[in-house]
Design an enzyme around this catalytic site. Sequence first.
Site, PDB file in Angstrom:
ATOM      1  N   SER A   8       0.834  -1.205   0.000  1.00  0.00           N
ATOM      2  CA  SER A   8       0.000   0.000   0.000  1.00  0.00           C
ATOM      3  C   SER A   8       0.866   1.252   0.000  1.00  0.00           C
ATOM      4  CB  SER A   8      -0.925   0.002   1.220  1.00  0.00           C
ATOM      5  OG  SER A   8      -1.652   1.218   1.243  1.00  0.00           O
ATOM      6  N   HIS A  33      -1.078  -1.268  -4.333  1.00  0.00           N
ATOM      7  CA  HIS A  33      -2.361  -0.826  -3.767  1.00  0.00           C
ATOM      8  C   HIS A  33      -2.328   0.693  -3.561  1.00  0.00           C
ATOM      9  CE1 HIS A  33      -6.025  -1.632  -1.325  1.00  0.00           C
ATOM     10  NE2 HIS A  33      -5.592  -0.644  -0.552  1.00  0.00           N
ATOM     11  N   ASP A  35      -4.602   4.055  -2.227  1.00  0.00           N
ATOM     12  CA  ASP A  35      -5.757   4.464  -1.428  1.00  0.00           C
ATOM     13  C   ASP A  35      -6.189   5.890  -1.745  1.00  0.00           C
ATOM     14  OD1 ASP A  35      -6.114   2.179   0.381  1.00  0.00           O
ATOM     15  OD2 ASP A  35      -4.110   2.705   1.099  1.00  0.00           O
ATOM     16  N   MET A  37      -8.732   8.826  -0.646  1.00  0.00           N
ATOM     17  CA  MET A  37      -9.611   9.221   0.478  1.00  0.00           C
ATOM     18  C   MET A  37     -10.128  10.634   0.230  1.00  0.00           C
ATOM     19  SD  MET A  37      -7.241   8.010   3.622  1.00  0.00           S
ATOM     20  CE  MET A  37      -6.351   6.458   3.592  1.00  0.00           C
ATOM     21  N   HIS A  66      -8.104   1.512  -4.376  1.00  0.00           N
ATOM     22  CA  HIS A  66      -9.095   1.388  -3.306  1.00  0.00           C
ATOM     23  C   HIS A  66      -9.689   2.774  -3.038  1.00  0.00           C
ATOM     24  CE1 HIS A  66      -9.605   0.510   1.322  1.00  0.00           C
ATOM     25  NE2 HIS A  66     -10.767   0.688   0.719  1.00  0.00           N
ATOM     26  N   MET A  68     -11.872   5.161  -1.060  1.00  0.00           N
ATOM     27  CA  MET A  68     -12.574   5.406   0.209  1.00  0.00           C
ATOM     28  C   MET A  68     -13.251   6.759   0.090  1.00  0.00           C
ATOM     29  SD  MET A  68      -9.652   3.980   2.730  1.00  0.00           S
ATOM     30  CE  MET A  68      -8.463   3.907   1.422  1.00  0.00           C
ATOM     31  N   MET A 137     -11.814  -4.946   5.048  1.00  0.00           N
ATOM     32  CA  MET A 137     -11.014  -4.013   5.854  1.00  0.00           C
ATOM     33  C   MET A 137     -10.800  -4.624   7.233  1.00  0.00           C
ATOM     34  SD  MET A 137     -10.212  -1.597   3.901  1.00  0.00           S
ATOM     35  CE  MET A 137      -9.211  -0.806   5.170  1.00  0.00           C
ATOM     36  N   ASP A 175      -6.932  -5.813   4.139  1.00  0.00           N
ATOM     37  CA  ASP A 175      -6.216  -4.523   4.164  1.00  0.00           C
ATOM     38  C   ASP A 175      -6.300  -3.905   5.556  1.00  0.00           C
ATOM     39  OD1 ASP A 175      -5.178  -2.023   3.568  1.00  0.00           O
ATOM     40  OD2 ASP A 175      -6.837  -1.405   2.271  1.00  0.00           O
TER      41      ASP A 175
HETATM   42  C1  DX5 Z   1      -6.249   2.118   5.326  1.00  0.00           C
HETATM   43  C2  DX5 Z   1      -5.796   1.828   3.922  1.00  0.00           C
HETATM   44  C3  DX5 Z   1      -4.696   0.838   3.868  1.00  0.00           C
HETATM   45  C4  DX5 Z   1      -3.436   1.252   4.587  1.00  0.00           C
HETATM   46  C5  DX5 Z   1      -2.934   0.007   5.279  1.00  0.00           C
HETATM   47  O1  DX5 Z   1      -7.417   2.831   5.323  1.00  0.00           O
HETATM   48  O2  DX5 Z   1      -6.869   1.336   3.133  1.00  0.00           O
HETATM   49  O3  DX5 Z   1      -4.400   0.418   2.535  1.00  0.00           O
HETATM   50  O4  DX5 Z   1      -2.432   1.773   3.760  1.00  0.00           O
HETATM   51  O5  DX5 Z   1      -1.857   0.351   6.058  1.00  0.00           O
HETATM   52  P1  DX5 Z   1      -1.188  -0.642   7.094  1.00  0.00           P
HETATM   53  O6  DX5 Z   1      -0.746  -1.848   6.337  1.00  0.00           O
HETATM   54  O7  DX5 Z   1      -0.050   0.159   7.641  1.00  0.00           O
HETATM   55  O8  DX5 Z   1      -2.227  -0.966   8.131  1.00  0.00           O
HETATM   56 ZN    ZN Z   2      -6.483   0.308   1.142  1.00  0.00          ZN
END
Ligand code: DX5
Ligand code: ZN
Length: 218
Positions: A8, A33, A35, A37, A66, A68, A137, A175
């Site tokens: 990620s 991956h 993210d 947000m 991903h 969010m 999650m 994740d």
């Molecule tokens: C959290 C993200 C993850 C995050 C995971 O909301 O969706 O992808 O980067 O990070 P770690 O592996 O550090 O928990």
């Molecule tokens: Zn993620």
Amino acid sequence: MKTLVSPSLLSANFIDLKSEIEMINRSEADWLHMDVMDGVFVPNISFGFPVIAAVGKYCTKPLDVHLMIVQPEKYIRQVAQTGAMMMNVHYEACTHLHRTIQEIHATGMKAGVTLNPSTPVSMLEDIIADVDMVLLMSVNPGFGGQKFIENTIKKVVRLKELIKRSGSHALIEVDGGVQAETAPRLVKAGVDVLVSGSFIFKSTDPLSTISIMKNLPR
Ligand code: DX5
Ligand code: ZN
């Protein structure tokens, strides 16, 4: 099949993204991956489509995006234009999930549906046959480096049963809080794809951390 590993990018060193991507390219990682947000669906803001497109040009691994965000269906075309391989939308953010999955597929991308820790696997009963992946999650989404929620192991087992029963080919991805102690247990429980941020990017030897995760006994 060996476990797939999807590091990620959220935990990467953003001032030196180029070196981080070069490390990923050299590694045994299967995907990258990313993210997105929006500060509404989750209490944080990360990066958007121009960053994904730039990283995608340099990264040799398929992008596992991903979202969010609220109303992810508004951005399907933009995600596809970044060259992403997989678009994951949250079950909790989609009023018309079936239509959204169809629209993602129409662009040529694979479609993943993501569940927050409090959303039961049973909510997927009528969509499981249509998705390529379910992303569970294992922390409340929004931040890297959080503690793994133990109930996720039970959800993996239940999801595996649902997939088997329905004849679906969906992969199971997890994740949040995936590290040395939780990764082997997740793989044993039936996880196909491990997402890991801080454990990989903050480790002294990310290449061997990725390699260890890829070769965990299934
Ligand atoms: C959290 C993200 C993850 C995050 C995971 O909301 O969706 O992808 O980067 O990070 P770690 O592996 O550090 O928990
Ligand atoms: Zn993620």
